[in-house]
Scaffold this motif. Structure first.
Motif, mmCIF file in Angstrom:
data_model
loop_
_atom_site.group_PDB
_atom_site.id
_atom_site.type_symbol
_atom_site.label_atom_id
_atom_site.label_comp_id
_atom_site.label_asym_id
_atom_site.label_seq_id
_atom_site.Cartn_x
_atom_site.Cartn_y
_atom_site.Cartn_z
ATOM 1 N N ALA A 271 9.910 25.330 -15.156
ATOM 2 C CA ALA A 271 9.117 26.539 -15.406
ATOM 3 C C ALA A 271 9.332 27.602 -14.330
ATOM 4 O O ALA A 271 9.326 28.803 -14.620
ATOM 5 C CB ALA A 271 7.640 26.174 -15.504
ATOM 6 N N ALA A 272 9.546 27.182 -13.078
ATOM 7 C CA ALA A 272 9.715 28.134 -11.982
ATOM 8 C C ALA A 272 11.012 28.922 -12.083
ATOM 9 O O ALA A 272 11.172 29.945 -11.403
ATOM 10 C CB ALA A 272 9.658 27.405 -10.644
ATOM 11 N N GLU A 273 11.938 28.473 -12.925
ATOM 12 C CA GLU A 273 13.235 29.131 -13.035
ATOM 13 C C GLU A 273 13.352 30.029 -14.253
ATOM 14 O O GLU A 273 14.391 30.661 -14.482
ATOM 15 C CB GLU A 273 14.343 28.071 -13.057
ATOM 16 C CG GLU A 273 14.362 27.222 -11.791
ATOM 17 C CD GLU A 273 15.358 26.079 -11.850
ATOM 18 O OE1 GLU A 273 16.318 26.171 -12.642
ATOM 19 O OE2 GLU A 273 15.162 25.087 -11.116
ATOM 20 N N VAL A 274 12.283 30.112 -15.040
ATOM 21 C CA VAL A 274 12.282 30.939 -16.242
ATOM 22 C C VAL A 274 11.781 32.339 -15.891
ATOM 23 O O VAL A 274 10.784 32.494 -15.191
ATOM 24 C CB VAL A 274 11.394 30.311 -17.334
ATOM 25 C CG1 VAL A 274 11.214 31.259 -18.504
ATOM 26 C CG2 VAL A 274 11.998 28.999 -17.806
ATOM 27 N N VAL A 275 12.483 33.359 -16.377
ATOM 28 C CA VAL A 275 12.155 34.750 -16.084
ATOM 29 C C VAL A 275 11.874 35.480 -17.390
ATOM 30 O O VAL A 275 12.644 35.362 -18.350
ATOM 31 C CB VAL A 275 13.323 35.438 -15.343
ATOM 32 C CG1 VAL A 275 13.041 36.919 -15.119
ATOM 33 C CG2 VAL A 275 13.592 34.737 -14.014
ATOM 34 N N ALA A 276 10.785 36.219 -17.434
ATOM 35 C CA ALA A 276 10.476 37.010 -18.625
ATOM 36 C C ALA A 276 11.490 38.134 -18.790
ATOM 37 O O ALA A 276 11.885 38.780 -17.813
ATOM 38 C CB ALA A 276 9.067 37.579 -18.523
ATOM 39 N N VAL A 277 11.913 38.369 -20.014
ATOM 40 C CA VAL A 277 12.871 39.436 -20.310
ATOM 41 C C VAL A 277 12.089 40.708 -20.631
ATOM 42 O O VAL A 277 11.200 40.693 -21.488
ATOM 43 C CB VAL A 277 13.774 39.051 -21.488
ATOM 44 C CG1 VAL A 277 14.685 40.211 -21.886
ATOM 45 C CG2 VAL A 277 14.602 37.821 -21.133
ATOM 46 N N PRO A 278 12.376 41.824 -19.971
ATOM 47 C CA PRO A 278 11.619 43.061 -20.211
ATOM 48 C C PRO A 278 11.774 43.559 -21.648
ATOM 49 O O PRO A 278 12.763 43.283 -22.331
ATOM 50 C CB PRO A 278 12.246 44.064 -19.225
ATOM 51 C CG PRO A 278 12.932 43.228 -18.197
ATOM 52 C CD PRO A 278 13.377 41.987 -18.897
ATOM 53 N N ASP A 279 10.790 44.308 -22.094
ATOM 54 C CA ASP A 279 10.859 44.939 -23.409
ATOM 55 C C ASP A 279 12.107 45.808 -23.496
ATOM 56 O O ASP A 279 12.467 46.510 -22.549
ATOM 57 C CB ASP A 279 9.618 45.803 -23.654
ATOM 58 C CG ASP A 279 8.346 44.987 -23.780
ATOM 59 O OD1 ASP A 279 8.448 43.782 -24.040
ATOM 60 O OD2 ASP A 279 7.254 45.574 -23.621
ATOM 61 N N GLY A 280 12.743 45.753 -24.633
ATOM 62 C CA GLY A 280 13.911 46.589 -24.862
ATOM 63 C C GLY A 280 15.230 45.971 -24.452
ATOM 64 O O GLY A 280 16.286 46.545 -24.724
ATOM 65 N N VAL A 281 15.196 44.815 -23.787
ATOM 66 C CA VAL A 281 16.426 44.127 -23.396
ATOM 67 C C VAL A 281 16.662 42.988 -24.383
ATOM 68 O O VAL A 281 15.874 42.031 -24.448
ATOM 69 C CB VAL A 281 16.343 43.582 -21.957
ATOM 70 C CG1 VAL A 281 17.640 42.860 -21.593
ATOM 71 C CG2 VAL A 281 16.072 44.712 -20.972
ATOM 72 N N GLU A 282 17.717 43.074 -25.147
ATOM 73 C CA GLU A 282 18.003 42.058 -26.146
ATOM 74 C C GLU A 282 18.463 40.758 -25.495
ATOM 75 O O GLU A 282 19.031 40.758 -24.393
ATOM 76 C CB GLU A 282 19.071 42.553 -27.113
ATOM 77 C CG GLU A 282 18.642 43.767 -27.929
ATOM 78 C CD GLU A 282 19.711 44.191 -28.922
ATOM 79 O OE1 GLU A 282 20.810 43.574 -28.908
ATOM 80 O OE2 GLU A 282 19.458 45.142 -29.685
ATOM 81 N N VAL B 82 17.558 41.891 -11.554
ATOM 82 C CA VAL B 82 18.656 42.387 -12.396
ATOM 83 C C VAL B 82 18.129 42.842 -13.755
ATOM 84 O O VAL B 82 18.427 43.958 -14.218
ATOM 85 C CB VAL B 82 19.725 41.298 -12.572
ATOM 86 C CG1 VAL B 82 20.721 41.689 -13.663
ATOM 87 C CG2 VAL B 82 20.466 41.054 -11.267
ATOM 88 N N LEU B 83 17.330 41.996 -14.412
ATOM 89 C CA LEU B 83 16.822 42.349 -15.736
ATOM 90 C C LEU B 83 15.876 43.539 -15.662
ATOM 91 O O LEU B 83 15.838 44.371 -16.583
ATOM 92 C CB LEU B 83 16.117 41.139 -16.363
ATOM 93 C CG LEU B 83 17.018 39.948 -16.688
ATOM 94 C CD1 LEU B 83 16.196 38.799 -17.257
ATOM 95 C CD2 LEU B 83 18.125 40.344 -17.659
ATOM 96 N N GLY B 84 15.130 43.642 -14.560
ATOM 97 C CA GLY B 84 14.276 44.805 -14.380
ATOM 98 C C GLY B 84 15.082 46.088 -14.282
ATOM 99 O O GLY B 84 14.710 47.121 -14.860
#
Length: 324
Positions: free
Chosen positions: A103-114, A282-284
């Motif tokens: 769970a600690a390695e999972v990152v939420a993907v921002p809105d608008g990023v496929e 990066v995803l941000g």
């Protein structure tokens, strides 16, 4: 679940697709329903047994996934089921319809990023953001030369350097790849012929920084094209040849050679939590429009071997993802 399995090291044509029950997440784990699995040149080396890491057989290749949370293990409070997430899979296993991730390695993907963009940017963009935040400083206005500028790492290097205000020159082997580098932000593009003089001409005297994920004969030519105080970043050896850089050329004009190994940093030096923070950064940046990764090409899991072959033969412009 469906997954791609490597039962023996060798050519990617030996990979098989297998089916089985979906795994149940254990304590501290999240089950991710994979919507896209990133594919890289390194995956082919691992399958062939030619990389410094040799997983025990059999194993499922793949280290970058994006999808949605399918289930939470005991003691895990979030992210909630259905949340779009991405993760670097440290123990491999990404070429599958479902994967278990701490769970600690999972990152939420921002809105608008496929999902496909999130999965395809992970290895290349994490490498380059790690490079410019931990290994080499790039100032606005500096001249940055990127070898292999039409590949996944190369396009990420062009984009990241451009975002820092650098003047980027892309070096690529075909018109198609040079066009991709231009679209990513390179202000000039050249081929590999007469590379030293080509770089010096395109940079008006010499490069401040060279990003080299290619290796081979091009490496020494690019090293010689550095101006005084220039930095040469060793990222990889997509050419299949590890160069022997002449120390006297490094000494002359106070040049520096810098190793960029995001993989070792993420696995050993910093660890998964720090890497998750880097991936979130990066995803941000992608979500805020600061970085602009191109949409990847897609292929089903059954074509994993064909995609890895295309990477090995240097026929890929940009990135591929597998879509379960």
């Amino acid at each position: 679940m469906r997954r791609v399995v490597c039962t023996e090291f060798g050519g990617p044509e030996r990979l098989t697709t297998q089916e089985g029950p979906d795994p149940d997440p254990g304590p501290g784990e999240v089950l991710v329903a994979v919507e896209a699995a990133g594919v890289s040149f390194v995956d082919g080396l691992i399958v062939a047994g030619r990389y410094q890491i040799r997983p025990p057989l059999p194993f499922v290749p793949g280290s970058a996934v994006a999808g949605r949370v399918a289930a939470l293990g005991p003691g895990v409070e979030g992210p909630a089921v259905g949340t779009p997430v991405a993760a670097a899979v440290m123990g491999f296993g990404g070429f599958a319809s479902h994967v278990l991730v701490p769970a600690a390695e999972v990152v939420a993907v921002p809105d608008g990023v496929e999902a496909a963009v999130a999965a395809s940017t992970m290895e290349s963009y994490c490498t380059m953001v790690y490079a410019v935040t931990h290994r080499v400083a790039i100032a606005a206005g500096e001249r940055v030369v990127v070898l292999g500028a039409g590949g996944g790492i190369g396009l990420a290097a062009v984009d990241v350097a451009h975002s820092l205000g650098a003047r980027v020159v892309g070096v690529a082997s075909s018109q198609e790849k040079r066009a991709a580098a231009t679209a990513a932000g390179a202000e000039a593009v050249i081929g590999y012929d007469d590379l030293k003089d080509g770089i010096r001409t395109a940079t008006e005297g010499g490069a401040d920084v060279v990003i080299d994920p290619v290796g081979g004969a091009a490496a020494e030519s690019a090293l010689r094209a550095l101006r005084a105080g220039g930095r040469f970043c060793v990222v990889g050896f997509a050419s299949g040849e590890i160069p022997r850089l002449p120390a006297n050329v490094v000494l002359l004009r106070n040049r520096t050679v810098i190793g960029v190994d995001w993989g070792d940093w993420s696995r050993e030096t910093a660890g998964p939590a720090a890497n998750a923070a880097l991936l979130g950064d990066v995803l941000g940046r992608v979500g805020r429009g600061e970085l602009h990764p191109p949409a990847p090409a897609t292929a089903p899991l059954d074509e994993a071997g064909a995609v890895l072959t295309a990477y090995a033969e240097r026929r890929v412009t940009g990135k591929y993802v597998l879509v379960p």
